[in-house]
Write a protein that holds these residues in place. Structure first.
Motif, mmCIF file in Angstrom:
data_model
loop_
_atom_site.group_PDB
_atom_site.id
_atom_site.type_symbol
_atom_site.label_atom_id
_atom_site.label_comp_id
_atom_site.label_asym_id
_atom_site.label_seq_id
_atom_site.Cartn_x
_atom_site.Cartn_y
_atom_site.Cartn_z
ATOM 1 N N LEU A 72 47.039 36.964 39.677
ATOM 2 C CA LEU A 72 45.962 37.956 39.765
ATOM 3 C C LEU A 72 44.823 37.463 40.657
ATOM 4 C CD1 LEU A 72 45.887 39.205 36.075
ATOM 5 C CD2 LEU A 72 46.755 40.420 38.078
ATOM 6 N N GLY A 73 44.532 36.162 40.598
ATOM 7 C CA GLY A 73 43.495 35.605 41.459
ATOM 8 C C GLY A 73 43.875 35.663 42.928
ATOM 9 N N VAL A 74 45.143 35.400 43.236
ATOM 10 C CA VAL A 74 45.605 35.499 44.624
ATOM 11 C C VAL A 74 45.509 36.944 45.105
ATOM 12 C CG1 VAL A 74 47.636 35.302 46.113
ATOM 13 C CG2 VAL A 74 47.049 33.444 44.563
ATOM 14 N N CYS A 75 45.871 37.885 44.238
ATOM 15 C CA CYS A 75 45.748 39.302 44.611
ATOM 16 C C CYS A 75 44.292 39.668 44.890
ATOM 17 C CB CYS A 75 46.322 40.194 43.511
ATOM 18 S SG CYS A 75 48.106 40.074 43.336
ATOM 19 N N LEU A 76 43.384 39.169 44.064
ATOM 20 C CA LEU A 76 41.958 39.417 44.294
ATOM 21 C C LEU A 76 41.515 38.797 45.608
ATOM 22 C CD1 LEU A 76 39.194 40.451 43.348
ATOM 23 C CD2 LEU A 76 38.914 38.266 42.141
ATOM 24 N N ARG A 77 41.974 37.572 45.893
ATOM 25 C CA ARG A 77 41.581 36.901 47.143
ATOM 26 C C ARG A 77 42.065 37.691 48.358
ATOM 27 N NH1 ARG A 77 41.967 33.542 51.313
ATOM 28 N NH2 ARG A 77 40.699 31.671 51.369
ATOM 29 N N ILE A 78 43.275 38.209 48.276
ATOM 30 C CA ILE A 78 43.807 39.000 49.385
ATOM 31 C C ILE A 78 42.973 40.265 49.582
ATOM 32 C CG2 ILE A 78 45.782 40.403 50.106
ATOM 33 C CD1 ILE A 78 47.579 38.287 48.779
ATOM 34 N N GLN A 79 42.559 40.892 48.492
ATOM 35 C CA GLN A 79 41.825 42.152 48.599
ATOM 36 C C GLN A 79 40.403 41.977 49.101
ATOM 37 O OE1 GLN A 79 42.104 44.144 44.836
ATOM 38 N NE2 GLN A 79 44.190 44.817 45.187
ATOM 39 N N PRO A 93 35.071 45.377 47.371
ATOM 40 C CA PRO A 93 35.217 44.116 46.634
ATOM 41 C C PRO A 93 34.865 44.255 45.153
ATOM 42 C CG PRO A 93 34.138 43.715 48.725
ATOM 43 C CD PRO A 93 34.261 45.208 48.569
ATOM 44 N N GLU A 94 33.903 45.122 44.850
ATOM 45 C CA GLU A 94 33.534 45.332 43.445
ATOM 46 C C GLU A 94 34.668 46.005 42.685
ATOM 47 O OE1 GLU A 94 31.625 46.246 46.038
ATOM 48 O OE2 GLU A 94 30.057 44.718 45.880
ATOM 49 N N ARG A 95 35.313 46.965 43.328
ATOM 50 C CA ARG A 95 36.461 47.637 42.700
ATOM 51 C C ARG A 95 37.617 46.659 42.505
ATOM 52 N NH1 ARG A 95 39.739 52.439 42.717
ATOM 53 N NH2 ARG A 95 41.539 51.742 41.518
ATOM 54 N N ALA A 96 37.861 45.809 43.489
ATOM 55 C CA ALA A 96 38.923 44.809 43.378
ATOM 56 C C ALA A 96 38.635 43.852 42.228
ATOM 57 C CB ALA A 96 39.068 44.040 44.690
ATOM 58 N N PHE A 97 37.360 43.452 42.071
ATOM 59 C CA PHE A 97 37.000 42.556 40.972
ATOM 60 C C PHE A 97 37.148 43.256 39.626
ATOM 61 C CE2 PHE A 97 33.864 40.298 38.286
ATOM 62 C CZ PHE A 97 34.482 39.048 38.313
ATOM 63 N N ALA A 98 36.790 44.525 39.561
ATOM 64 C CA ALA A 98 36.967 45.275 38.311
ATOM 65 C C ALA A 98 38.451 45.391 37.952
ATOM 66 C CB ALA A 98 36.332 46.662 38.433
ATOM 67 N N ASP A 99 39.301 45.636 38.946
ATOM 68 C CA ASP A 99 40.742 45.667 38.702
ATOM 69 C C ASP A 99 41.242 44.310 38.220
ATOM 70 O OD1 ASP A 99 40.758 48.294 39.517
ATOM 71 O OD2 ASP A 99 41.613 47.883 41.510
ATOM 72 N N PHE A 100 40.722 43.250 38.812
ATOM 73 C CA PHE A 100 41.087 41.889 38.403
ATOM 74 C C PHE A 100 40.717 41.642 36.940
ATOM 75 C CE2 PHE A 100 39.394 37.530 37.908
ATOM 76 C CZ PHE A 100 40.561 36.797 38.069
ATOM 77 N N LEU A 101 39.504 42.036 36.559
ATOM 78 C CA LEU A 101 39.076 41.845 35.170
ATOM 79 C C LEU A 101 39.918 42.666 34.200
ATOM 80 C CD1 LEU A 101 35.186 41.801 35.452
ATOM 81 C CD2 LEU A 101 36.737 39.879 35.116
ATOM 82 N N PHE A 102 40.224 43.907 34.568
ATOM 83 C CA PHE A 102 41.045 44.757 33.712
ATOM 84 C C PHE A 102 42.448 44.164 33.548
ATOM 85 C CE2 PHE A 102 44.078 48.274 33.221
ATOM 86 C CZ PHE A 102 43.650 48.756 31.991
ATOM 87 N N ALA A 103 43.062 43.746 34.640
ATOM 88 C CA ALA A 103 44.408 43.181 34.569
ATOM 89 C C ALA A 103 44.414 41.860 33.795
ATOM 90 C CB ALA A 103 44.961 42.973 35.979
ATOM 91 N N ASN A 104 43.365 41.061 33.945
ATOM 92 C CA ASN A 104 43.267 39.816 33.176
ATOM 93 C C ASN A 104 43.122 40.095 31.689
ATOM 94 O OD1 ASN A 104 43.513 37.121 34.058
ATOM 95 N ND2 ASN A 104 41.818 37.417 35.457
ATOM 96 N N THR A 105 42.360 41.128 31.345
ATOM 97 C CA THR A 105 42.216 41.494 29.935
ATOM 98 C C THR A 105 43.562 41.894 29.346
ATOM 99 O OG1 THR A 105 39.947 42.227 30.337
ATOM 100 C CG2 THR A 105 41.018 43.031 28.344
#
Length: 116
Positions: A72-79, A93-105
């Motif tokens: 998930l972190g690599v996906c965030l870095r790519i985005q 970038p804010e949307r990508a981070f929100a997606d990262f947090l949701f997927a991590n949860t």
């Protein structure tokens, strides 16, 4: 022999210089997080090899958490990489981070459920 070692050290020096000057600080922080997660997974796997997997669910859930968090972190870095802005035009970038947090949860809810 020393010529090969010299060229490797010059490649590493050049890589670090270009990484330090050309990489945004936001990506450097994310790279530090990725290194931490990678080392955590490697440490867990090494512990498994050295000591054993007695509570196998605990080992497996911890390792899945590390691998999933890394992916998930690599996906965030790519985005959020500015060089990939044309690939992700509709995602800020804010949307990508929100997606990262949701997927991590979701990932960690599954991991906690797996532990029992």
């Amino acid at each position: 022999m020393s010529g090969g070692a010299g060229s490797v050290s010059s490649v590493v020096r050049r890589f670090l210089a270009e990484y330090g000057s050309g990489t945004p600080s936001r990506l450097k922080v994310l790279d530090a997080y990725l290194l931490y997660v990678l080392l955590t997974g490697a440490l867990q796997f090494g512990y498994c090899l050295g000591v054993g997997t007695f509570p196998f669910n605990s080992f497996l859930s911890g390792f899945i958490s590390a691998v999933g968090s890394f992916i998930l972190g690599v996906c965030l870095r790519i985005q959020i990489n500015p060089q990939n802005k044309s690939e992700f035009q509709g995602i800020s970038p804010e949307r990508a981070f929100a997606d990262f947090l949701f997927a991590n949860t979701i990932l960690h809810l599954v991991v906690i459920n797996f532990v029992g």
